[in-house]
Write a protein that holds these residues in place. Structure first.
Motif, PDB file in Angstrom:
ATOM      1  N   ALA A 120       0.843  -1.196   0.000  1.00 22.94           N
ATOM      2  CA  ALA A 120       0.000   0.000   0.000  1.00 22.94           C
ATOM      3  C   ALA A 120       0.880   1.248   0.000  1.00 22.94           C
ATOM      4  CB  ALA A 120      -0.923  -0.004   1.215  1.00 22.94           C
ATOM      5  N   GLN A 121       1.907   1.229   0.814  1.00 24.52           N
ATOM      6  CA  GLN A 121       2.789   2.383   0.880  1.00 24.52           C
ATOM      7  C   GLN A 121       3.518   2.612  -0.447  1.00 24.52           C
ATOM      8  OE1 GLN A 121       5.082   2.640   4.456  1.00 24.52           O
ATOM      9  NE2 GLN A 121       6.588   4.035   3.545  1.00 24.52           N
ATOM     10  N   ALA A 122       4.004   1.516  -1.039  1.00 24.30           N
ATOM     11  CA  ALA A 122       4.711   1.645  -2.316  1.00 24.30           C
ATOM     12  C   ALA A 122       3.774   2.199  -3.383  1.00 24.30           C
ATOM     13  CB  ALA A 122       5.264   0.291  -2.746  1.00 24.30           C
ATOM     14  N   ARG A 123       2.528   1.697  -3.384  1.00 27.09           N
ATOM     15  CA  ARG A 123       1.559   2.177  -4.373  1.00 27.09           C
ATOM     16  C   ARG A 123       1.273   3.649  -4.180  1.00 27.09           C
ATOM     17  NH1 ARG A 123      -3.898  -0.818  -6.425  1.00 27.09           N
ATOM     18  NH2 ARG A 123      -3.825   0.781  -8.041  1.00 27.09           N
ATOM     19  N   CYS A 124       1.079   4.052  -2.938  1.00 26.44           N
ATOM     20  CA  CYS A 124       0.771   5.457  -2.667  1.00 26.44           C
ATOM     21  C   CYS A 124       1.922   6.345  -3.110  1.00 26.44           C
ATOM     22  CB  CYS A 124       0.477   5.664  -1.184  1.00 26.44           C
ATOM     23  SG  CYS A 124      -1.135   5.025  -0.710  1.00 26.44           S
ATOM     24  N   GLU A 125       3.142   5.926  -2.839  1.00 23.50           N
ATOM     25  CA  GLU A 125       4.292   6.734  -3.227  1.00 23.50           C
ATOM     26  C   GLU A 125       4.369   6.871  -4.744  1.00 23.50           C
ATOM     27  OE1 GLU A 125       7.452   4.787  -1.139  1.00 23.50           O
ATOM     28  OE2 GLU A 125       6.934   5.772   0.768  1.00 23.50           O
ATOM     29  N   LYS A 126       4.124   5.777  -5.444  1.00 23.23           N
ATOM     30  CA  LYS A 126       4.164   5.792  -6.910  1.00 23.23           C
ATOM     31  C   LYS A 126       3.073   6.646  -7.510  1.00 23.23           C
ATOM     32  CE  LYS A 126       5.811   1.284  -8.145  1.00 23.23           C
ATOM     33  NZ  LYS A 126       7.173   1.741  -8.357  1.00 23.23           N
ATOM     34  N   GLU A 127       1.871   6.542  -6.919  1.00 20.45           N
ATOM     35  CA  GLU A 127       0.712   7.165  -7.551  1.00 20.45           C
ATOM     36  C   GLU A 127       0.300   8.462  -6.863  1.00 20.45           C
ATOM     37  OE1 GLU A 127      -2.332   4.204  -8.712  1.00 20.45           O
ATOM     38  OE2 GLU A 127      -0.888   2.662  -8.165  1.00 20.45           O
ATOM     39  N   ASN A 128       1.203   9.027  -6.048  1.00 21.51           N
ATOM     40  CA  ASN A 128       0.926  10.264  -5.316  1.00 21.51           C
ATOM     41  C   ASN A 128      -0.384  10.206  -4.547  1.00 21.51           C
ATOM     42  OD1 ASN A 128       3.285  11.435  -6.339  1.00 21.51           O
ATOM     43  ND2 ASN A 128       2.189  11.971  -8.238  1.00 21.51           N
ATOM     44  N   ALA A 129      -0.625   9.069  -3.974  1.00 17.80           N
ATOM     45  CA  ALA A 129      -1.839   8.904  -3.192  1.00 17.80           C
ATOM     46  C   ALA A 129      -1.491   9.016  -1.706  1.00 17.80           C
ATOM     47  CB  ALA A 129      -2.463   7.548  -3.487  1.00 17.80           C
ATOM     48  N   THR A 130      -2.533   9.123  -0.900  1.00 15.95           N
ATOM     49  CA  THR A 130      -2.347   9.286   0.537  1.00 15.95           C
ATOM     50  C   THR A 130      -2.590   7.951   1.235  1.00 15.95           C
ATOM     51  OG1 THR A 130      -2.961  11.599   0.446  1.00 15.95           O
ATOM     52  CG2 THR A 130      -3.264  10.498   2.564  1.00 15.95           C
TER      53      THR A 130
END
Ligand code: ADP
Ligand code: ZN
Length: 756
Positions: free
Chosen positions: A357-367
């Motif tokens: 989840a953290q990796a995805r958020c970092e990649k996709e500028n999500a929170t």
């Protein structure tokens, strides 16, 4: 990027990852894209492979290729006209493969619904009928002509000019299909077949939620979160006591995310918690909410997946695998009850949904919001270090008090001649609670009736023939057999001891079934439901049990740790913990953390409505500090105590715990393999100056479960200081574990979920 193969007459090639279905082919193969075919990265394709046809995923597209042109074969066809794995998830799969050291084909398959992993893709359709004749008058005339009664009746229904699903017509006209076909051949009507989506409902209903005026705690948390949602991104640890209203914070954050045209993923730790969460979100947001979990039928899962992929569903609720759902322009991921170990996958490839989840958020500028009343030691330590912004909600909504907790010393109960599982205090409290018309939850963290069976004379314990685990007795309502909770093996309980032929076989310890029986004796006629692995196996089994309890039809809910977390039942005013020590005695460095979490969470189920709650914890270790911290629901003190203990004992997060586990039918093979791995590890450490000082070999021996599913087990345990070299060491060890060891299976794990 989309390539047009015919553009400028250039040949275009693609690299395809094959065999995401069966074995792992690590490197991609090159194929030619035939003229006129349009492909993009992430699309599934059918390609020739030897004499077979295989499915693969397009990894990249190129205009030139280094391989002999004559040896390159053409892509046969794309399997869909869209990329099944969107670009963000292709990147994620590549990053994960690198981080957990496994072939890309393995991480890619996580991104696809089961239906796209070799099983046939089945699109559900409905057949509808409508009028072909242009005017309603024409239909009436046709209906009045000389026809069979059936056909005339159908024409009369269809005369409204609308589309009618055939299965609905069948409600009025029995078996209408032949008659309809006849009408088609007469040119009077048209039958069409259209794709439809299966939307799983669930038996759980929730009273319409009006939406609240936020508490100051909720508002302060949102004030930090909202500015991050617009593509800025942020990482939060939301630490709110039980009943502080964390769900309301998620819903407000989701509302903002949707308003920005982005989508959100809400992860819950167990399927048991999805129905409640889904109904909350469906009531607020309607059908934009989708649900994904492993209990859905493959067809339902596939359809929900497609709704998400198309962007029709923009709030995804599900257990850990939902972190891979192809949400369109992701804005937010919430990990609720982030401390739960279910976020670690127990299948290969082993991933941690929180990290993903953290990796995805970092990649996709999500929170990212990690939330819990009892954050994991690891996450809280990270928040203290500044990796996450810590948001705290120390008070319950409406200033409701935290429940009062009493600790009952079960040794004293035994001395006073009470041999049952319910203490005198708990019995009285249960009677009072029921007479006030309120509800009770009882936690018993072991299913079945008795936990083990032993011979009074020689001490023999009945163990599973395949595993080194004592068998659990299940009541006649199931089959009266002893059952192994690891492999499912059942045997008939022995009448005489197989060791000494003694007749004093006794049943010890208690499980949920035993508790249920005693509760029924104490409060006869009071409707009770039991929630454990045995009662929730059917489709929507969780939902039905919870609905019984939520509606008030059942007054008492007995269950394993499944009931401890997340559930919100306002009429529960009494929570009883039957045996608090059960998790404390496990041979694992996390057993204290788990016990604290379990007790605090279950205590938090009491007094969530207008009546204050009461909690009774029964234990044989009333003086253990963990029980005390849980009773006072004092997370900070628990954290400080545990953090110090981990530092002293060099446990995570101060070290990484690494384990090679060998399983073999042959004991000495398992032992040899582990010794070989130890030797190789030592050689590796010698070769690199300085590495030796960073690794501690703890043991090379048998784990506490010596035999499992018929396989003998040995393990090698190491501790590794957290350092820049650690990743390199782990990569090297992963390679070692991948090598062939005759007749032995190797599991290599970093911070394994269980040490048993
Ligand atoms: P948590 O997950 O923090 O334990 P929940 O989110 O389940 O708590 O909320 C606890 C209860 O409080 C729920 O019944 C919820 O509907 C209610 N609630 C949440 N926010 C408010 C509020 N601002 N005002 C009144 N009730 C609230
Ligand atoms: Zn077994």
């Amino acid at each position: 990027m989309v390539y047009f193969a015919h553009e400028g007459g250039k040949r275009v090639y693609c690299q395809v990852i094959i065999d995401i279905v069966h074995e792992n082919v690590a490197s991609p193969f090159t194929y030619r894209i035939p003229d006129g075919m349009i492909l993009e990265k992430g699309q599934r394709v059918s390609v020739p492979f030897g004499r077979m046809q295989k499915e693969g995923i397009v990894l990249s597209l190129t205009e030139n290729c280094t391989i002999d042109e004559s040896r390159i074969r053409n892509v046969i066809r794309p399997l869909e006209d869209y990329a099944a794995v969107p670009p963000e998830l292709m990147d994620l799969a590549e990053q994960m493969a690198e981080e957990i050291h496994c072939p890309l084909s393995e991480t890619l398959r996580l991104m696809l619904p089961a239906q796209m992993r070799g099983e046939r893709v089945h699109v559900k359709t409905v057949r509808t009928a409508r009028l072909a004749v242009s005017t309603v008058k024409g239909a009436e005339a046709a209906a009045n002509e000389k026809r069979s009664k059936k056909r005339a009746e159908l024409l009369r229904i269809l005369a409204d000019g609308k589309e009618h699903p055939v299965h609905e017509l069948a409600d009025t006209v029995a078996n209408p299909l032949d008659a309809l076909k006849k009408l088609v051949s007469d040119g009077l009507i048209i039958l069409t077949e259209e794709e439809t989506l299966r939307t799983p409902g669930g038996a759980f209903s929730q009273p319409e939620n009006p939406g609240f005026t936020l508490t100051s705690g909720q508002q302060e948390a949102l004030d930090e979160i909202i500015p991050c949602l617009n593509g800025k991104g942020g990482k939060f640890l939301l630490h709110g006591v039980t009943g502080s209203g964390k769900t309301e914070v998620f819903m407000a954050a989701v509302r903002h995310t949707l308003a920005l045209g982005r989508s959100a993923i809400i992860l819950v730790p167990e399927i048991a918690l999805t129905p409640q969460m889904v109904s909350w979100f469906r009531n607020r947001f309607g059908p934009v909410a989708a649900v994904i979990h492993s209990r859905l039928s493959p067809g339902e899962r596939f359809d929900e997946w497609r709704r998400i992929r198309r962007g029709d569903a923009r709030v995804v609720i599900g257990a850990r695998s939902a972190v891979f759902s192809p949400a369109r322009s992701l804005g937010l991921i919430v990990v609720d009850e982030e401390h739960e170990s279910t976020y670690l996958s127990d299948h290969h490839p082993r991933y941690d949904a929180r990290k993903v989840a953290q990796a995805r958020c970092e990649k996709e500028n999500a929170t990212l919001i990690l939330a819990s009343a009892t954050p994991s030691i690891l996450s809280f330590a990270r928040a203290r270090r500044g990796d996450y912004m810590l948001l705290e909600m120390p008070r319950r909504v409406m200033d409701r008090p935290l429940p009062e907790v009493e600790i009952i010393d079960m040794r004293a109960e035994l001395e006073n001649g009470n041999r049952t599982v319910l203490s005198g205090t708990l019995r009285k409290a249960m009677k009072d609670c029921i007479s006030r018309g309120e509800q009770i939850m009882l936690l018993m963290n072991r299913r079945g009736y008795n936990s083990f069976i032993s011979c009074r004379t020689c001490g023999y314990v009945v163990k599973c023939p395949n595993c080194d685990i004592s068998m659990t007795y299940h009541m006649a309502s199931n089959d009266g057999l002893l059952r192994c909770h690891y492999c499912g093996q059942t045997i008939r309980p022995p009448d005489v001891c197989p060791e000494c032929k003694g007749r004093y076989i006794r049943y010890f310890g208690a499980g949920t079934q035993k508790v249920e029986e005693e509760v029924q004796k104490l409060l006869p006629g009071i409707p009770t439901v039991r929630m454990d692995h045995d009662t929730t196996s059917g489709k929507d089994g969780h939902g039905k049990i919870l609905e019984e309890f939520r509606s008030g039809r059942a007054r008492i809910l007995i269950g394993t740790q499944m009931i401890a977390k997340g559930l919100d039942f306002p009429r529960v005013t009494l929570v009883g913990v039957i045996a608090a020590d059960m998790t404390l005695n496990l041979p694992d460095y996390r057993s204290r953390e788990r016990t604290f979490q379990l007790l605090t969470q279950v205590a938090g189920r009491a007094g969530r409505g207008n009546q204050p709650g009461r909690v009774i914890i029964q234990t044989y270790k009333p003086d253990d500090p963990v029980i005390g911290f849980a009773a006072s629901q004092d997370y900070r003190s628990f954290f400080e105590d545990e953090f110090r203990r981990r530092k002293r004992g060099l446990y995570p997060p101060f070290t990484l715990l690494v384990r090679f586990l060998a399983e073999s039918a042959n004991e000495s093979k398992a032992a040899d393999t582990v010794s070989m791995l130890e030797q190789k590890t030592r050689e590796m450490l010698e070769k690199h100056p300085g590495w030796n000082r960073k690794v501690l070999l703890i043991s090379n021996d048998t784990p506490s479960v010596k035999v499992l599913r018929g396989k003998k087990r040995r393990h090698l345990l190491l501790k590794m200081l957290v350092s820049p070299e650690a990743d390199e060491m782990i990569a090297a060890m992963t390679e070692m574990a991948r090598e062939e060891y005759q007749g032995t299976d190797i599991w290599f794990e970093v911070n394994p979920t269980t040490m048993m």
